[in-house]
Design a protein around this motif. Structure first.
Motif, short mmCIF file in Angstrom:
data_model
loop_
_atom_site.label_atom_id
_atom_site.label_comp_id
_atom_site.label_asym_id
_atom_site.label_seq_id
_atom_site.Cartn_x
_atom_site.Cartn_y
_atom_site.Cartn_z
N ALA A 1 0.89 -1.16 0.00
CA ALA A 1 0.00 0.00 0.00
C ALA A 1 0.92 1.21 0.00
O ALA A 1 2.12 1.09 0.30
CB ALA A 1 -0.92 0.01 1.22
N PHE A 2 0.37 2.37 -0.33
CA PHE A 2 1.27 3.53 -0.46
C PHE A 2 0.52 4.81 -0.11
O PHE A 2 -0.61 5.03 -0.53
CB PHE A 2 1.80 3.63 -1.89
CG PHE A 2 2.64 4.86 -2.15
CD1 PHE A 2 3.98 4.85 -1.83
CD2 PHE A 2 2.09 5.99 -2.71
CE1 PHE A 2 4.77 5.98 -2.06
CE2 PHE A 2 2.86 7.13 -2.94
CZ PHE A 2 4.21 7.11 -2.63
N GLU A 3 1.18 5.63 0.68
CA GLU A 3 0.73 7.00 0.89
C GLU A 3 1.99 7.83 1.03
O GLU A 3 2.82 7.57 1.90
CB GLU A 3 -0.14 7.16 2.13
CG GLU A 3 -0.55 8.62 2.35
CD GLU A 3 -1.49 8.79 3.53
OE1 GLU A 3 -2.59 8.23 3.49
OE2 GLU A 3 -1.10 9.49 4.48
N GLY A 4 2.15 8.78 0.15
CA GLY A 4 3.36 9.58 0.19
C GLY A 4 3.21 10.87 -0.58
O GLY A 4 2.21 11.08 -1.28
N ASP A 5 4.20 11.74 -0.42
CA ASP A 5 4.19 13.04 -1.09
C ASP A 5 5.23 13.06 -2.19
O ASP A 5 6.34 12.51 -2.05
CB ASP A 5 4.50 14.16 -0.09
CG ASP A 5 3.40 14.33 0.93
OD1 ASP A 5 2.27 13.84 0.67
OD2 ASP A 5 3.66 14.94 1.98
N MET A 6 4.89 13.70 -3.28
CA MET A 6 5.81 13.92 -4.39
C MET A 6 6.04 15.42 -4.50
O MET A 6 5.09 16.17 -4.74
CB MET A 6 5.24 13.35 -5.69
CG MET A 6 5.11 11.83 -5.67
SD MET A 6 4.37 11.14 -7.17
CE MET A 6 2.63 11.54 -6.88
N GLN A 7 7.30 15.83 -4.29
CA GLN A 7 7.64 17.25 -4.30
C GLN A 7 8.26 17.58 -5.66
O GLN A 7 9.40 17.21 -5.95
CB GLN A 7 8.60 17.56 -3.16
CG GLN A 7 8.03 17.23 -1.79
CD GLN A 7 8.99 17.53 -0.65
OE1 GLN A 7 10.04 18.14 -0.85
NE2 GLN A 7 8.64 17.10 0.54
N PHE A 8 7.50 18.28 -6.52
CA PHE A 8 7.91 18.53 -7.89
C PHE A 8 8.57 19.90 -8.01
O PHE A 8 8.15 20.87 -7.38
CB PHE A 8 6.70 18.48 -8.83
CG PHE A 8 6.11 17.11 -8.98
CD1 PHE A 8 6.71 16.18 -9.80
CD2 PHE A 8 4.95 16.76 -8.31
CE1 PHE A 8 6.17 14.90 -9.95
CE2 PHE A 8 4.40 15.49 -8.45
CZ PHE A 8 5.01 14.57 -9.27
N SER A 9 9.59 19.97 -8.88
CA SER A 9 10.25 21.23 -9.19
C SER A 9 10.67 21.22 -10.65
O SER A 9 10.90 20.15 -11.23
CB SER A 9 11.45 21.47 -8.28
OG SER A 9 12.41 20.44 -8.43
N GLY A 10 10.78 22.41 -11.22
CA GLY A 10 11.12 22.54 -12.64
C GLY A 10 10.01 23.27 -13.35
O GLY A 10 8.85 23.26 -12.93
N SER A 11 10.33 23.92 -14.47
CA SER A 11 9.32 24.68 -15.19
C SER A 11 8.27 23.77 -15.83
O SER A 11 7.09 24.11 -15.91
CB SER A 11 9.98 25.54 -16.26
OG SER A 11 10.73 24.73 -17.16
#
Length: 323
Positions: A111-121
């Motif tokens: 199972a999965f619960e997590g955050d994805m922190q995105f950067s870039g234009s």
């Protein structure tokens, strides 16, 4: 998969009820599309789901770094690739996993619960989730990583089959492009997607062997060879020689040729050809350049030489992609 986007107050907004849903009963495919109305990041998310797999593609042009929260309640084997931009994945059950563009991982999660922190234009991500039963038929006791995977699946424990520092090969990128631009509908669409997913799994299983071979190299040489691959990824449009490539990483010709073949299961120039021909096919399919313009971009002196090389690689003329 449930997706939520962090708002300016630090909370997470869900847009699940705003999905446009289409159901293809014949093919057993559910398609969901959504445009997330975030002023800082207009997210476009497309999800294709069957009883055996889900394909989720997300694209955005950012004006600030954002955080996306993903929740998965069922166990699955997940192929995750960062197509553009940067991403830091954080979850309670696994170490932080940073991704650059074109890096991917293949892992099992109960199972999965997590955050994805995105950067870039510009950022884009592709996630393919296989039901654990679907992927289980590929388990082979003769392959250490797959044997370990079977054990972890029985124990319901997360396991990285291929770690997140792996880079997608040109052949993998072609498959991803084909998946995202599937031209078919109905049952033909499902058959096409399943065939492409099986092809992708085959390439990943082959890369497991490459991963195993890294143990026979000094870590410093592995880093240099990976640097060569990254250098080629950035400079494949310009004319390069073996000497150029060797100098870029501080390796002699022998170590470069022998190490690259053993580590990546291809030669330097075969990999360079893969990059160049993949680029050419993508540009022509998208209608962004003519055959002559692509030949010029790849530094061919005569368009006929490019046409011959393209036909030798793909088995058909480049002009056929525009018809």
């Amino acid at each position: 998969m449930i997706v939520k986007v962090q708002n300016e107050q630090g909370g997470f907004d869900s847009y699940q009820n705003q999905y446009l849903i289409e159901v293809d009963q014949q093919a057993g495919v559910v398609q969901r599309k959504i445009i997330v109305p975030d002023p800082a990041a207009q997210w476009s998310i497309t999800e294709l789901s069957t009883d055996q797999f889900s394909i989720i593609y997300a694209f955005s042009e950012l004006t600030r770094n954002i955080v996306v929260r993903a929740e998965q309640t069922k166990p699955s084997v997940r192929f995750f690739t960062q197509l553009a931009g940067h991403n830091l994945v954080r979850s309670s059950c696994q170490p932080d996993r940073p991704y650059q563009a074109n890096q991917y991982s293949l892992m099992y999660t109960p199972a999965f619960e997590g955050d994805m922190q995105f950067s870039g234009s510009t950022v884009s991500t592709l996630v393919i989730e296989f039901a654990d039963g679907y992927f289980g038929r590929f388990l082979d006791e003769g392959v250490e990583q797959l044997d370990r995977l079977a054990e972890k699946m029985d124990q319901q424990q997360p396991y990285a089959i291929i770690p997140n520092h792996s880079f997608a090969t040109p052949a993998m990128k072609v498959i991803v492009y084909d998946i995202l631009n599937c031209p078919f509908v109905g049952m033909v669409k499902r058959l096409f997607l399943e065939a492409k997913l099986l092809e992708l799994i085959a390439l990943q299983m082959d890369q497991l062997e490459t991963t195993r071979l890294t143990g026979s190299f000094k870590s410093d040489d592995v880093d240099k060879l990976i640097a060569v691959k990254e250098w080629l990824n950035e400079h494949f449009l310009q004319p390069v020689t073996l000497l150029d490539v060797a100098r870029s990483a501080g390796l002699n010709d022998f170590k470069l040729k022998k190490g690259f073949r053993e580590l990546f299961n291809t030669t330097v120039f075969s990999y360079l050809t893969d990059l160049r021909m993949t680029y050419a096919r993508r540009q022509l399919l998208a209608g962004k350049q003519t055959v002559s313009e692509v030949a010029d971009a790849l530094s061919y002196k005569h368009v006929q030489h490019f046409t011959y090389a393209f036909r030798r690689y793909f088995g058909y003329l480049p002009g056929g992609l525009r018809d």
